[in-house]
Scaffold this motif. Structure first.
Motif, PDB file in Angstrom:
ATOM      1  N   SER A 244       0.854  -1.190   0.000  1.00 21.19           N
ATOM      2  CA  SER A 244       0.000   0.000   0.000  1.00 21.19           C
ATOM      3  C   SER A 244       0.888   1.237   0.000  1.00 21.19           C
ATOM      4  O   SER A 244       1.594   1.511   0.964  1.00 21.19           O
ATOM      5  CB  SER A 244      -0.904   0.030   1.234  1.00 21.19           C
ATOM      6  N   GLN A 245       0.844   2.002  -1.089  1.00 23.39           N
ATOM      7  CA  GLN A 245       1.655   3.220  -1.153  1.00 23.39           C
ATOM      8  C   GLN A 245       1.143   4.265  -0.168  1.00 23.39           C
ATOM      9  O   GLN A 245       1.928   4.984   0.457  1.00 23.39           O
ATOM     10  CB  GLN A 245       1.642   3.776  -2.576  1.00 23.39           C
ATOM     11  N   HIS A 246      -0.181   4.348  -0.029  1.00 21.64           N
ATOM     12  CA  HIS A 246      -0.763   5.351   0.866  1.00 21.64           C
ATOM     13  C   HIS A 246      -0.345   5.091   2.306  1.00 21.64           C
ATOM     14  O   HIS A 246       0.160   5.993   2.987  1.00 21.64           O
ATOM     15  CB  HIS A 246      -2.289   5.324   0.743  1.00 21.64           C
ATOM     16  N   ASN A 247      -0.529   3.876   2.783  1.00 22.42           N
ATOM     17  CA  ASN A 247      -0.164   3.561   4.161  1.00 22.42           C
ATOM     18  C   ASN A 247       1.340   3.616   4.376  1.00 22.42           C
ATOM     19  O   ASN A 247       1.815   4.036   5.438  1.00 22.42           O
ATOM     20  CB  ASN A 247      -0.716   2.198   4.559  1.00 22.42           C
ATOM     21  N   SER A 248       2.110   3.193   3.377  1.00 17.72           N
ATOM     22  CA  SER A 248       3.570   3.271   3.493  1.00 17.72           C
ATOM     23  C   SER A 248       4.015   4.713   3.665  1.00 17.72           C
ATOM     24  O   SER A 248       4.937   5.011   4.436  1.00 17.72           O
ATOM     25  CB  SER A 248       4.242   2.654   2.256  1.00 17.72           C
ATOM     26  N   ASN A 249       3.356   5.625   2.970  1.00 14.91           N
ATOM     27  CA  ASN A 249       3.692   7.046   3.114  1.00 14.91           C
ATOM     28  C   ASN A 249       3.357   7.562   4.509  1.00 14.91           C
ATOM     29  O   ASN A 249       4.072   8.401   5.059  1.00 14.91           O
ATOM     30  CB  ASN A 249       2.977   7.869   2.041  1.00 14.91           C
ATOM     31  N   TYR A 250       2.254   7.052   5.098  1.00 17.24           N
ATOM     32  CA  TYR A 250       1.966   7.380   6.504  1.00 17.24           C
ATOM     33  C   TYR A 250       3.184   7.036   7.361  1.00 17.24           C
ATOM     34  O   TYR A 250       3.653   7.836   8.172  1.00 17.24           O
ATOM     35  CB  TYR A 250       0.803   6.524   7.032  1.00 17.24           C
ATOM     36  N   TRP A 251       3.632   5.801   7.204  1.00 16.12           N
ATOM     37  CA  TRP A 251       4.691   5.281   8.073  1.00 16.12           C
ATOM     38  C   TRP A 251       6.035   5.947   7.811  1.00 16.12           C
ATOM     39  O   TRP A 251       6.912   5.942   8.670  1.00 16.12           O
ATOM     40  CB  TRP A 251       4.779   3.767   7.907  1.00 16.12           C
ATOM     41  N   LYS A 252       6.202   6.521   6.637  1.00 17.23           N
ATOM     42  CA  LYS A 252       7.449   7.228   6.313  1.00 17.23           C
ATOM     43  C   LYS A 252       7.391   8.706   6.682  1.00 17.23           C
ATOM     44  O   LYS A 252       8.345   9.445   6.460  1.00 17.23           O
ATOM     45  CB  LYS A 252       7.742   7.076   4.822  1.00 17.23           C
ATOM     46  N   GLY A 253       6.245   9.148   7.235  1.00 14.98           N
ATOM     47  CA  GLY A 253       6.130  10.535   7.675  1.00 14.98           C
ATOM     48  C   GLY A 253       5.839  11.530   6.580  1.00 14.98           C
ATOM     49  O   GLY A 253       6.086  12.739   6.727  1.00 14.98           O
ATOM     50  N   ILE A 254       5.288  11.062   5.462  1.00 10.28           N
ATOM     51  CA  ILE A 254       4.940  11.958   4.358  1.00 10.28           C
ATOM     52  C   ILE A 254       3.615  12.650   4.678  1.00 10.28           C
ATOM     53  O   ILE A 254       2.682  12.018   5.179  1.00 10.28           O
ATOM     54  CB  ILE A 254       4.871  11.165   3.038  1.00 10.28           C
ATOM     55  N   PRO A 255       3.477  13.955   4.404  1.00 10.93           N
ATOM     56  CA  PRO A 255       2.261  14.692   4.780  1.00 10.93           C
ATOM     57  C   PRO A 255       1.009  14.157   4.094  1.00 10.93           C
ATOM     58  O   PRO A 255       1.059  13.653   2.968  1.00 10.93           O
ATOM     59  CB  PRO A 255       2.555  16.126   4.308  1.00 10.93           C
ATOM     60  N   TYR A 256      -0.111  14.268   4.792  1.00  9.75           N
ATOM     61  CA  TYR A 256      -1.406  13.933   4.199  1.00  9.75           C
ATOM     62  C   TYR A 256      -2.471  14.816   4.824  1.00  9.75           C
ATOM     63  O   TYR A 256      -2.311  15.308   5.952  1.00  9.75           O
ATOM     64  CB  TYR A 256      -1.741  12.448   4.377  1.00  9.75           C
ATOM     65  N   ILE A 257      -3.556  15.020   4.103  1.00 13.19           N
ATOM     66  CA  ILE A 257      -4.672  15.809   4.601  1.00 13.19           C
ATOM     67  C   ILE A 257      -5.920  14.937   4.618  1.00 13.19           C
ATOM     68  O   ILE A 257      -6.164  14.177   3.668  1.00 13.19           O
ATOM     69  CB  ILE A 257      -4.884  17.090   3.758  1.00 13.19           C
ATOM     70  N   GLY A 258      -6.671  15.001   5.702  1.00 10.73           N
ATOM     71  CA  GLY A 258      -7.863  14.179   5.846  1.00 10.73           C
ATOM     72  C   GLY A 258      -9.126  15.016   5.867  1.00 10.73           C
ATOM     73  O   GLY A 258      -9.191  16.051   6.537  1.00 10.73           O
ATOM     74  N   PHE A 259     -10.132  14.567   5.122  1.00  7.83           N
ATOM     75  CA  PHE A 259     -11.422  15.240   5.051  1.00  7.83           C
ATOM     76  C   PHE A 259     -12.510  14.303   5.580  1.00  7.83           C
ATOM     77  O   PHE A 259     -12.460  13.095   5.367  1.00  7.83           O
ATOM     78  CB  PHE A 259     -11.753  15.642   3.611  1.00  7.83           C
ATOM     79  N   GLY A 260     -13.523  14.887   6.228  1.00  4.59           N
ATOM     80  CA  GLY A 260     -14.618  14.106   6.776  1.00  4.59           C
ATOM     81  C   GLY A 260     -14.522  14.015   8.282  1.00  4.59           C
ATOM     82  O   GLY A 260     -13.461  14.241   8.874  1.00  4.59           O
TER      83      GLY A 260
END
Length: 375
Positions: A244-260
Motif C-alpha cells: 500500500s503506497q498510501h499507508n507506506s507514506n503514513y509510516w514514512k512521515g509523508i504529509p497527508y490531509i484528511g477530510f470528513g
C-alpha cells in the motif's frame, strides 16, 4: 508528494468488534457529502505539493452513490494537482461489489480495492455481525478480478474463539488460491463500547485467548512468507509491487490531509483531526467553520511517534537520524533502551536500520513503548 484521506462515516450495520466513527443511519448522507465538499474548498491550501495517493476509508465508502463519488473526484480535481497520483484506494464490503458498481468503478480513478472479507467462514462472520456471507466473500473477489482489477487487498481477522487453527489455515490458503497480492490481518480485539465487549462482560461469549491469537499470528507470518508475501508492517503483507503506497507514506512521515468527520491530517510537526460527530461536523461547515483541532508536536512527541511507527515496519528506525534530530537527552535515552532490547534479542540491525526480530513482532507496540521518552 502528499496524500489525501477521505472518511466516509456510514455502514449498513454495526460489526460487533468495531469502534471506528460511523453511523448506520444514512439520513444525513447527502448533507455530509456536501459538507465534505465544503471542507475541501476551505482547506485545500494546507497542502501545496502534488498528490500521490488518495484513500477512501470509513465506515464503508462503497456505500456511496456514483453521483456522490463523482462529486468528490470533481472537487479534488478542481483544487489539487492530481497528475502524479499513483494509487486510489476504496474500502469496500463484499456485498457492495456488484457488476453494476464495478462497471462504474472502471471509469473512475480508483485502481485499488480494500475489501473487508474478515473470514471465509459463516461462524466467524456471524460472530462479527458482518453484512455479507461466506459465498459473497469469495465471489466478490473473483468478480472484481474479472473486471480487470488486480490490485486488491483483503482484511482477515484472526484469534476469534470461532476460528480454529484449521479454519485459519483455510482462510489464508483460500486468499492465496484466489490470487490476492496483499493482505491486512488483525487480531480480534475487544474495544470498549462495542457489541463484542458487552457480550463478553455478560458472559455470553468467551473472552479472547491470547495464546490462541499469538499462535495464529505466528502461522500467518510463516504461511504468507512461504507464499511470497513480505511483512512490511506488523499487520500488512504484500507481494513485491503490491505494498500500500498510501499507508507506506503514513509510516514514512509523508504529509497527508484528511477530510470528513474524525479524519486526521499530518504536516510534519503538526497533526490535525476533525470532530468525530456527523451532526456537529455538518453544522460547523454550514457556517463555514472548520470542526478541526490542531496539535503541534514537540521533539518528544516526534521521537515517540518515530519509535512506534518505525518498529512496526520493515523501514525500521535510523539511529543516525535519532541522534541528529532529537538532541543529547533523548539520544542518550534511546541508546540505553535500545542496547537492552538488543541483549534480549528483540531487535536487530539490518542495512543500518533497527528492526524487530521475527519472534518479537507480535509484541511490537509493547516493545516500542519501552523506547518512549517521558519527561
Amino acid at each position: 508528494m502528499a496524500g489525501i484521506y477521505l472518511h466516509i462515516p456510514y455502514c449498513k450495520q454495526k460489526c460487533s468488534y468495531c469502534d471506528f466513527h460511523f453511523s448506520t443511519n444514512l439520513n444525513s448522507k447527502n448533507e455530509l457529502i456536501s459538507s465534505l465538499l465544503k471542507e475541501i474548498e476551505l482547506r485545500y491550501q494546507e497542502i501545496n505539493e502534488p498528490i500521490e495517493t488518495i484513500y477512501f476509508g470509513g465506515g464503508t465508502p462503497s456505500i456511496l452513490s456514483n453521483q456522490e463519488l463523482d462529486s468528490i473526484f470533481n472537487k479534488l480535481n478542481k483544487h489539487f494537482d492530481l497528475s502524479s497520483v499513483k494509487e486510489v484506494t476504496l474500502e469496500a464490503n463484499p456485498d457492495d461489489l456488484t457488476k453494476e458498481k464495478l462497471a462504474y468503478f472502471q471509469n473512475t480513478p480508483i485502481n485499488r480495492f480494500s475489501i473487508g472479507i474478515q473470514s471465509f467462514f459463516e461462524e466467524d462472520l456471524r460472530l462479527m455481525n458482518r453484512a455479507h456471507n461466506a459465498l459473497e466473500a469469495e465471489n466478490c473477489i473473483k468478480l472484481t478480478q474479472d473486471f480487470g482489477f488486480d490490485n486488491l487487498t483483503i482484511d482477515l481477522i484472526y484469534g476469534s474463539n470461532t476460528t480454529t487453527h484449521e479454519m485459519w489455515r483455510q482462510n489464508l490458503q483460500k486468499a492465496v488460491d484466489l490470487g490476492i497480492n496483499h493482505i491486512s490481518s488483525y487480531a480480534l480485539t475487544v474495544e470498549e463500547k462495542t457489541i463484542l465487549n458487552r457480550k463478553i462482560e455478560k458472559g455470553e461469549w468467551k473472552p479472547i485467548n491470547d495464546k490462541h491469537q499469538s499462535d495464529q499470528f505466528d502461522y500467518l507470518v510463516n504461511f504468507l512468507e512461504s507464499n511470497g508475501f513480505i511483512q512490511y508492517e506488523i499487520s500488512n503483507f504484500g507481494k513485491p509491487g503490491y505494498f500500500s503506497q498510501h499507508n507506506s507514506n503514513y509510516w514514512k512521515g509523508i504529509p497527508y490531509i484528511g477530510f470528513g468527520p474524525s479524519a486526521h491530517s499530518f504536516f510534519g510537526n503538526k497533526r490535525a483531526w476533525n470532530i468525530a460527530n456527523n451532526a456537529k461536523y455538518i453544522n460547523n461547515l454550514k457556517n463555514n467553520n472548520l470542526p478541526l483541532e490542531i496539535e503541534t508536536l514537540n521533539l518528544k512527541d516526534q521521537y515517540n511517534e518515530m519509535m512506534m511507527i518505525g518498529l512496526r515496519t520493515i523501514y525500521g528506525i535510523d539511529p543516525i537520524l535519532v541522534k541528529s534530530t532529537f538532541g543529547k537527552l533523548i539520544s542518550a535515552h534511546f541508546d540505553l533502551e535500545i542496547e537492552q532490547l538488543f541483549k534480549e534479542n528483540l531487535v536487530q540491525q539490518i542495512d543500518g536500520k533497527i528492526v524487530l526480530t521475527k519472534e518479537a513482532k507480535f509484541f511490537a507496540d509493547g516493545i516500542a513503548s519501552r523506547l518512549f521518552y517521558v519527561d
